[in-house]
Design a protein around this motif. Structure first.
Motif, PDB file in Angstrom:
ATOM      1  N   VAL A   1       0.821  -1.215   0.000  1.00  0.00           N
ATOM      2  CA  VAL A   1       0.000   0.000   0.000  1.00  0.00           C
ATOM      3  C   VAL A   1       0.852   1.261   0.000  1.00  0.00           C
ATOM      4  CG1 VAL A   1      -0.202   0.066   2.522  1.00  0.00           C
ATOM      5  CG2 VAL A   1      -1.988   1.107   1.108  1.00  0.00           C
ATOM      6  N   TRP A   2       2.045   1.207   0.608  1.00  0.00           N
ATOM      7  CA  TRP A   2       2.892   2.398   0.651  1.00  0.00           C
ATOM      8  C   TRP A   2       3.394   2.761  -0.747  1.00  0.00           C
ATOM      9  CZ3 TRP A   2       1.655   3.796   5.209  1.00  0.00           C
ATOM     10  CH2 TRP A   2       1.485   2.846   6.205  1.00  0.00           C
ATOM     11  N   THR A   3       3.846   1.752  -1.477  1.00  0.00           N
ATOM     12  CA  THR A   3       4.322   2.009  -2.839  1.00  0.00           C
ATOM     13  C   THR A   3       3.198   2.535  -3.709  1.00  0.00           C
ATOM     14  OG1 THR A   3       5.977   0.261  -2.622  1.00  0.00           O
ATOM     15  CG2 THR A   3       5.432   0.973  -4.850  1.00  0.00           C
TER      16      THR A   3
ATOM     17  N   GLN B   1       3.156   6.276  -5.463  1.00  0.00           N
ATOM     18  CA  GLN B   1       3.084   6.427  -6.913  1.00  0.00           C
ATOM     19  C   GLN B   1       1.895   7.282  -7.327  1.00  0.00           C
ATOM     20  OE1 GLN B   1       3.072   2.408  -8.454  1.00  0.00           O
ATOM     21  NE2 GLN B   1       5.285   2.181  -8.247  1.00  0.00           N
ATOM     22  N   VAL B   2       0.734   7.039  -6.701  1.00  0.00           N
ATOM     23  CA  VAL B   2      -0.455   7.807  -7.045  1.00  0.00           C
ATOM     24  C   VAL B   2      -0.273   9.276  -6.673  1.00  0.00           C
ATOM     25  CG1 VAL B   2      -2.905   8.156  -6.543  1.00  0.00           C
ATOM     26  CG2 VAL B   2      -2.030   5.850  -6.909  1.00  0.00           C
ATOM     27  N   ALA B   3       0.251   9.531  -5.466  1.00  0.00           N
ATOM     28  CA  ALA B   3       0.459  10.912  -5.029  1.00  0.00           C
ATOM     29  C   ALA B   3       1.421  11.646  -5.960  1.00  0.00           C
ATOM     30  CB  ALA B   3       0.978  10.935  -3.594  1.00  0.00           C
ATOM     31  N   ALA B   4       2.489  10.964  -6.357  1.00  0.00           N
ATOM     32  CA  ALA B   4       3.462  11.594  -7.253  1.00  0.00           C
ATOM     33  C   ALA B   4       2.868  11.861  -8.635  1.00  0.00           C
ATOM     34  CB  ALA B   4       4.704  10.705  -7.373  1.00  0.00           C
ATOM     35  N   SER B   5       1.983  10.974  -9.098  1.00  0.00           N
ATOM     36  CA  SER B   5       1.429  11.115 -10.443  1.00  0.00           C
ATOM     37  C   SER B   5       0.485  12.303 -10.574  1.00  0.00           C
ATOM     38  CB  SER B   5       0.696   9.830 -10.852  1.00  0.00           C
ATOM     39  OG  SER B   5      -0.495   9.657 -10.093  1.00  0.00           O
ATOM     40  N   VAL B   6      -0.122  12.731  -9.469  1.00  0.00           N
ATOM     41  CA  VAL B   6      -1.068  13.855  -9.519  1.00  0.00           C
ATOM     42  C   VAL B   6      -0.576  15.054  -8.708  1.00  0.00           C
ATOM     43  CG1 VAL B   6      -3.059  12.371  -9.955  1.00  0.00           C
ATOM     44  CG2 VAL B   6      -2.429  12.894  -7.597  1.00  0.00           C
ATOM     45  N   ASP B   7       0.688  14.987  -8.267  1.00  0.00           N
ATOM     46  CA  ASP B   7       1.292  16.068  -7.499  1.00  0.00           C
ATOM     47  C   ASP B   7       0.471  16.387  -6.254  1.00  0.00           C
ATOM     48  OD1 ASP B   7       3.291  17.885  -6.983  1.00  0.00           O
ATOM     49  OD2 ASP B   7       2.300  19.529  -8.049  1.00  0.00           O
ATOM     50  N   ALA B   8       0.101  15.331  -5.525  1.00  0.00           N
ATOM     51  CA  ALA B   8      -0.735  15.494  -4.336  1.00  0.00           C
ATOM     52  C   ALA B   8       0.113  15.445  -3.072  1.00  0.00           C
ATOM     53  CB  ALA B   8      -1.791  14.396  -4.287  1.00  0.00           C
ATOM     54  N   VAL B   9      -0.413  16.027  -2.008  1.00  0.00           N
ATOM     55  CA  VAL B   9       0.200  15.895  -0.698  1.00  0.00           C
ATOM     56  C   VAL B   9      -0.111  14.492  -0.186  1.00  0.00           C
ATOM     57  CG1 VAL B   9       0.219  16.717   1.682  1.00  0.00           C
ATOM     58  CG2 VAL B   9      -0.015  18.351  -0.201  1.00  0.00           C
ATOM     59  N   ASN B  10       0.917  13.733   0.150  1.00  0.00           N
ATOM     60  CA  ASN B  10       0.738  12.336   0.554  1.00  0.00           C
ATOM     61  C   ASN B  10       0.633  12.254   2.072  1.00  0.00           C
ATOM     62  OD1 ASN B  10       0.751   9.604   0.928  1.00  0.00           O
ATOM     63  ND2 ASN B  10       2.725   9.226  -0.053  1.00  0.00           N
ATOM     64  N   LEU B  11      -0.577  12.020   2.563  1.00  0.00           N
ATOM     65  CA  LEU B  11      -0.795  11.868   3.997  1.00  0.00           C
ATOM     66  C   LEU B  11      -0.783  10.400   4.412  1.00  0.00           C
ATOM     67  CD1 LEU B  11      -3.649  14.485   4.519  1.00  0.00           C
ATOM     68  CD2 LEU B  11      -1.188  14.794   4.802  1.00  0.00           C
ATOM     69  N   GLY B  12      -0.464   9.508   3.488  1.00  0.00           N
ATOM     70  CA  GLY B  12      -0.505   8.081   3.774  1.00  0.00           C
ATOM     71  C   GLY B  12       0.743   7.549   4.430  1.00  0.00           C
TER      72      GLY B  12
ATOM     73  N   ASN C   1      -2.507   0.284  14.691  1.00  0.00           N
ATOM     74  CA  ASN C   1      -2.127   0.717  13.350  1.00  0.00           C
ATOM     75  C   ASN C   1      -3.052   0.038  12.334  1.00  0.00           C
ATOM     76  OD1 ASN C   1      -0.824   1.510  11.038  1.00  0.00           O
ATOM     77  ND2 ASN C   1       1.164   0.632  11.541  1.00  0.00           N
ATOM     78  N   PRO C   2      -3.900   0.757  11.594  1.00  0.00           N
ATOM     79  CA  PRO C   2      -3.761   2.169  11.249  1.00  0.00           C
ATOM     80  C   PRO C   2      -4.769   3.131  11.881  1.00  0.00           C
ATOM     81  CG  PRO C   2      -5.048   1.073   9.560  1.00  0.00           C
ATOM     82  CD  PRO C   2      -4.752   0.028  10.618  1.00  0.00           C
ATOM     83  N   VAL C   3      -5.745   2.685  12.672  1.00  0.00           N
ATOM     84  CA  VAL C   3      -6.805   3.604  13.091  1.00  0.00           C
ATOM     85  C   VAL C   3      -6.425   4.451  14.299  1.00  0.00           C
ATOM     86  CG1 VAL C   3      -8.566   2.064  12.149  1.00  0.00           C
ATOM     87  CG2 VAL C   3      -8.023   1.945  14.581  1.00  0.00           C
ATOM     88  N   GLY C   4      -5.314   4.133  14.983  1.00  0.00           N
ATOM     89  CA  GLY C   4      -4.863   4.956  16.091  1.00  0.00           C
ATOM     90  C   GLY C   4      -5.563   4.691  17.405  1.00  0.00           C
ATOM     91  N   LYS C   5      -6.371   3.631  17.477  1.00  0.00           N
ATOM     92  CA  LYS C   5      -7.093   3.339  18.720  1.00  0.00           C
ATOM     93  C   LYS C   5      -6.119   2.980  19.837  1.00  0.00           C
ATOM     94  CE  LYS C   5     -10.120  -0.055  20.904  1.00  0.00           C
ATOM     95  NZ  LYS C   5     -10.958   0.902  21.655  1.00  0.00           N
TER      96      LYS C   5
END
Length: 216
Positions: free
Chosen positions: A33-35, A39-50, A204-208
């Motif tokens: 999921v990290w990769t 890749q998706v964030a880089a392709s659309v120039d998005a801020v990656n909060l993942g 991880n990942p919901v922070g409970k």
């Protein structure tokens, strides 16, 4: 003494080995999921909060300590497999203070190159191939848990966290504390084949953060 190697060439060519292939368990694995998110964030120039990319350098005292460690001759040798004794002792003292109980650095502390290695080491220590042994994972779960269990020869068994019934995700903001573990479901998942229960808090990942009464 001379030899004629030309006569052996056809035989060698005929016996050329095919390119080695990875085991099915690994060749069938998709991107993590990290990769994918990177890749998706880089392709659309998005801020990656993942993923937690640090936007600041390490503190100066950390960098100085690392530099000093390199200059100590005693540190430039093979370390014991469990970690250097001084580090084990410091970790034991730190967590004994936090947990309020003595911790034996010789039997209760081990140093690894990250959480993934530590988890895989634990899974391989307690799970055997071909025995149908199980590890319980609480979902949603960090995406490395399942492949690590499979690599160790175990079977993942999933128990979900659920949003409490009084909160509708469509109309309410869901906080980490709104995720609840159904202990009846958890108990039903425990069988004679269960070897490991993976429980991390904060989850991880919901922070409970599991409350004391939940853990007890």
């Amino acid at each position: 003494m001379s030899r004629n190697f030309a006569s052996t060439a056809p035989a060698l060519a005929a016996n050329t080995f095919a390119r080695p292939q990875s085991a099915p368990m690994y060749s069938s694995t998709g991107l993590d999921v990290w990769t994918m998110m990177n890749q998706v964030a880089a392709s659309v120039d998005a801020v990656n909060l993942g993923q937690g990319f640090m936007s600041f350098p390490p503190k100066d005292f950390i960098k100085r300590a690392a530099q000093e460690a390199f200059t100590e001759d005693a540190n430039n040798q093979y370390a014991p497999p469990r970690g250097r004794p001084r580090l084990l002792e410091q970790l034991a003292a730190r967590f004994a203070e936090k947990l309020g109980r003595p911790i034996d650095p010789g039997s209760e502390v081990s140093v690894h190159a990250g959480a993934n290695e530590a988890l895989l080491s634990a899974f391989t220590a307690f799970l055997e191939h071909g025995k149908g042994q199980e590890a319980i994972l609480i979902e949603p779960a960090f995406d490395q848990y399942t492949p690590n269990v499979l690599m160790a020869g175990g079977k993942p068994v999933y128990v979900p966290l659920r949003v409490c019934a009084s909160k509708d995700p469509a109309t309410n903001t869901i906080s980490s504390s709104d995720w609840k573990l159904d202990y009846t479901e958890l108990e039903a998942a425990i069988t004679a084949n269960t070897r490991i229960l993976v429980l991390n808090t904060p989850h991880n990942p919901v922070g409970k953060v599991f409350a004391r009464d939940e853990l007890e």
